[in-house]
Design a protein around this motif. Sequence first.
Motif, mmCIF file in Angstrom:
data_model
loop_
_atom_site.group_PDB
_atom_site.id
_atom_site.type_symbol
_atom_site.label_atom_id
_atom_site.label_comp_id
_atom_site.label_asym_id
_atom_site.label_seq_id
_atom_site.Cartn_x
_atom_site.Cartn_y
_atom_site.Cartn_z
ATOM 1 N N ASP B 154 0.834 -1.191 0.000
ATOM 2 C CA ASP B 154 0.000 0.000 0.000
ATOM 3 C C ASP B 154 0.881 1.258 0.000
ATOM 4 O O ASP B 154 1.739 1.409 0.877
ATOM 5 C CB ASP B 154 -0.883 -0.026 1.258
ATOM 6 N N PRO B 155 0.679 2.150 -0.979
ATOM 7 C CA PRO B 155 1.518 3.362 -1.007
ATOM 8 C C PRO B 155 1.294 4.262 0.205
ATOM 9 O O PRO B 155 2.095 5.156 0.466
ATOM 10 C CB PRO B 155 1.089 4.070 -2.301
ATOM 11 N N ARG B 156 0.186 4.016 0.960
ATOM 12 C CA ARG B 156 -0.087 4.859 2.115
ATOM 13 C C ARG B 156 0.633 4.368 3.363
ATOM 14 O O ARG B 156 0.651 5.050 4.386
ATOM 15 C CB ARG B 156 -1.595 4.911 2.380
ATOM 16 N N SER B 157 1.194 3.160 3.310
ATOM 17 C CA SER B 157 1.856 2.655 4.511
ATOM 18 C C SER B 157 3.232 2.074 4.228
ATOM 19 O O SER B 157 3.917 1.646 5.138
ATOM 20 C CB SER B 157 0.985 1.577 5.175
ATOM 21 N N SER B 158 3.659 2.056 2.978
ATOM 22 C CA SER B 158 4.905 1.361 2.666
ATOM 23 C C SER B 158 5.723 2.139 1.641
ATOM 24 O O SER B 158 5.176 2.680 0.670
ATOM 25 C CB SER B 158 4.555 -0.033 2.128
ATOM 26 N N GLN B 162 4.925 3.152 -2.315
ATOM 27 C CA GLN B 162 5.081 4.494 -2.880
ATOM 28 C C GLN B 162 5.894 4.434 -4.174
ATOM 29 O O GLN B 162 5.563 5.089 -5.162
ATOM 30 C CB GLN B 162 5.844 5.393 -1.894
ATOM 31 N N VAL B 190 -3.361 -6.218 -1.353
ATOM 32 C CA VAL B 190 -2.426 -5.138 -1.066
ATOM 33 C C VAL B 190 -2.048 -5.268 0.395
ATOM 34 O O VAL B 190 -2.928 -5.401 1.239
ATOM 35 C CB VAL B 190 -3.117 -3.778 -1.296
ATOM 36 N N VAL B 317 -1.929 9.108 -5.159
ATOM 37 C CA VAL B 317 -2.523 8.203 -4.165
ATOM 38 C C VAL B 317 -4.030 8.114 -4.386
ATOM 39 O O VAL B 317 -4.617 7.032 -4.376
ATOM 40 C CB VAL B 317 -2.227 8.680 -2.717
ATOM 41 N N GLU B 318 -4.661 9.273 -4.628
ATOM 42 C CA GLU B 318 -6.106 9.299 -4.820
ATOM 43 C C GLU B 318 -6.488 8.524 -6.087
ATOM 44 O O GLU B 318 -7.472 7.780 -6.110
ATOM 45 C CB GLU B 318 -6.586 10.761 -4.870
ATOM 46 N N TRP B 320 -4.793 6.068 -7.422
ATOM 47 C CA TRP B 320 -4.581 4.656 -7.087
ATOM 48 C C TRP B 320 -5.770 4.104 -6.317
ATOM 49 O O TRP B 320 -6.301 3.053 -6.627
ATOM 50 C CB TRP B 320 -3.304 4.546 -6.244
ATOM 51 N N ARG B 321 -6.188 4.872 -5.296
ATOM 52 C CA ARG B 321 -7.272 4.424 -4.433
ATOM 53 C C ARG B 321 -8.569 4.285 -5.233
ATOM 54 O O ARG B 321 -9.294 3.293 -5.113
ATOM 55 C CB ARG B 321 -7.478 5.433 -3.296
ATOM 56 N N LEU B 324 -8.472 1.230 -7.675
ATOM 57 C CA LEU B 324 -8.524 -0.091 -7.038
ATOM 58 C C LEU B 324 -9.752 -0.286 -6.165
ATOM 59 O O LEU B 324 -9.989 -1.385 -5.660
ATOM 60 C CB LEU B 324 -7.253 -0.326 -6.199
ATOM 61 N N SER B 325 -10.535 0.767 -5.971
ATOM 62 C CA SER B 325 -11.738 0.623 -5.149
ATOM 63 C C SER B 325 -12.954 0.255 -5.979
ATOM 64 O O SER B 325 -14.037 0.077 -5.440
ATOM 65 C CB SER B 325 -12.022 1.922 -4.381
ATOM 66 N N GLN B 326 -12.780 0.189 -7.307
ATOM 67 C CA GLN B 326 -13.931 -0.114 -8.181
ATOM 68 C C GLN B 326 -14.491 -1.488 -7.893
ATOM 69 O O GLN B 326 -13.747 -2.417 -7.692
ATOM 70 C CB GLN B 326 -13.496 -0.051 -9.651
#
Lengths: 519, 326
Positions: B154-158, B162, B190, B317-318, B320-321, B324-326
Amino acid sequence: MARRAQPISVGLWVGAAAAALILMLTLGTLGAVMHRAGSFSGFGPADWAAIRFTLLQASLSALISVALAIPVARALARRQFPGRGLLITLLGAPFILPVIVAILGLLAVFGRNGLLNIALSWAGIEPVSIYGLQGVLVAHVFFNLPLATRLILQGWLSIPSERFRLAASLNFRADDVNRLLGRPMLRAVVPGALVVIFVICMTSFAVALTLGGGPRSTTVELAIYQAFRFDFDLGHAALLSVVQFGLSALAAVLAAWIAVPGFSGAGLDRPVLRWDARRGWLRALDALWIGLAALFLLLPLGMVVGQGVASLFSLPPQVFGAALRSVLVAVGSACLMLALALPLSVAAVRAGRLFEVIGTLAIAASPLVIGTGLFILLRPVADPVALALPVTALVNAVMSLPFALRALLPALREVEATYGHLADSLGMRGWARLRLLLVPRLRRPIGFSMGLAAALSMGDLGVIALFADPSQATLPLQLYRLMGSYRLDQAAGAALLLLGLSLALFWLFDRGGRVNADA
Amino acid sequence: MKYPIFAAGALFATMAVAETPVLTVYAPDYFASEWGPGPKMEELFEAECGCDLQFRTGDLMPRLLLEGDKTDADVVIGLNTDVTKKARESGLFAPHGQDNASLTLPISWSDEVFLPFNYSHVAFIYDTTRVENPPASFDELLNAPDDLKIVIQDPRSSISGQALMLWVKAVYGDKSGEAWAKLSPKILTVTKGWSESYGLFTDGEADMVLSYTTSPAYHIIAEGDETKKAAIFPEGHYLFVELAGKISGTDQPELADQFMAFVVSEAFQNMIPTGNWSLPAKLADDKLPEGFAKLNMPETVLFFDEEQAAALRDAAVEEWRAALSQ
């Protein structure tokens, strides 16, 4: 709850002090982070999505765990068979596993190449995917079904055997026993169990992400992590933490409002005999529930054991040093937990549910926020690194309070309702009341909750990951380090060691609480 | 009788420490662990400096920023290019004083403050016994059948997550959202960090894992296993650089300077390949261990400097999110 007019006793003061310490560790650290942050940014669409998903998965996880635990606990309560005690201890194991170990164990059963899909492909059925909301729920039920089962089982065991004798003499059938003895007990126990599991699942992070399959399964805790680690936006992390607290508090208040304190009366501690459950089909039904629960909970554990056993004897020596450190932290944590939980329970019975809510809310605190807050608070007065292990023990103790209170409070209410008047009339107060009445009567829940606290502390990475020097590593931290340096086989061995030590600690404390007791 | 002896021993130990200057090094947890390069580094540096090198571990940047100019750190090692902008703006760092021109990085390096000590590239690693025809380009990966399953971070935690996000941005630019949408059905899951992903891969749960081009070196050298390979994409691979920095307020400025020189010295650089499973930032190729010659390496290297990366990050990030949220 103040049924008798009493002067404010020493016990109440100690309870208030325990509550103050918990508030300092949870809200105090949050306040420190907010104070440091200064400015706050509002919520974006990603935050709202995280809040929605968190609520959804936590509610479903709690409902499913408790719904499944009711028949399993009922079956365990009315059956005696060889190995029952061992099975109950083993069934508790998932709850204390480090998340990453549990995930790998679950995937060995439910994953793409797991046992389930291998079996399905033999049968010619399409494979199923665990990744998604279903995976999050499977994992959370795996973690929390044992807790829910134990809490409800404690409820059954707190019904004195004389009730069942009376029921038998009145020719009660199993349905009547469930309706007249079981249901009032469930009304007292279930709301609390639901809230505890809901609140645990609120702060879930790695499970939700790994098994959730991607960002649609983002929880608030991940958003806190992101704000803290990548954006270094302390204000945003603190705001999200407030939301997490608020939702958990709402759930706790709701449960306190729904729950009806149970009271089944005093007994003579004779062994429980269940005349109502002797029919053949009831036996088969109970065997089915116990079998299914054992299969669901023990198969992934078996896979963890299988993967780790090969390298258990070739572990690097540093792992054993870390294991010793972890055991010490765990035992310290269990003792601290008891020192907080007993006065808190006494105060909750005497002075109201506020104490109970405070104790329950500790788990809603984000470990990241607690760690950061403590760092900010401690640094001006002491070296946080030197205090890393004691601080870890204390934070773990506070984190295990909600579970301890679930086990202690109902039992304490019973004791006070049954023997309280007699003790009052004898002028038995303070230390004497604790030593002669409460501790002996509460031995079973005390042993259980200390075992739980020790085992939880053992498996928790905790705040130590935020500030420790390399020589202070605990076993979970060492496990992550092995994984982080490609040594996955050794990590599997360390995971098995961790599982064995956690279970042994739990068993020792729990057993200690059940000496001379049947069932 | 044992106690006085112990007490005397403790007293001597304290005096000995008091005479030796201490260099406090902040490092990520993996770096200073028994299985990271930290202990060997400590041994090598203490042999030449006559000082006591002490590691402090944990979350590097959050900790430094919390401590501000009251930090105990003299030097920091293990930063990455994701955080240099924030680190620079904190004003905590002093110039490293080393010669950037002599570095052997695949890009030219002109940063006077943050000094690279090793690098790698993000890449998808596969197992030759399970994937016979790995995708030969990023496009092929996007268009691969959906039953090819990859795990990413996850680009938000790793930080590796990123790097992947920026990699996609570097290759696909404005079309990154579409690229993620194509990749989405192949993403098994992820994870929060690299370790979880790599565990899923070695357990056989996923066919390919987002990791580094140097990851197979561990399997080749430590395990004698040549079945793990990096899939090389001609579009290029995103560079991952690890850095050291000197704290401007250090009370040991000379030791800190000596440390910065040590970081790019041959003694330390020689230890990097098998100590940190990475490519040294200043070492001739012929001095690499044998197993490294077997690694697949990219021809083209992609990299955003910290200003470009910072300008892209939030929107990426947005994107990406959302995809992948589809």
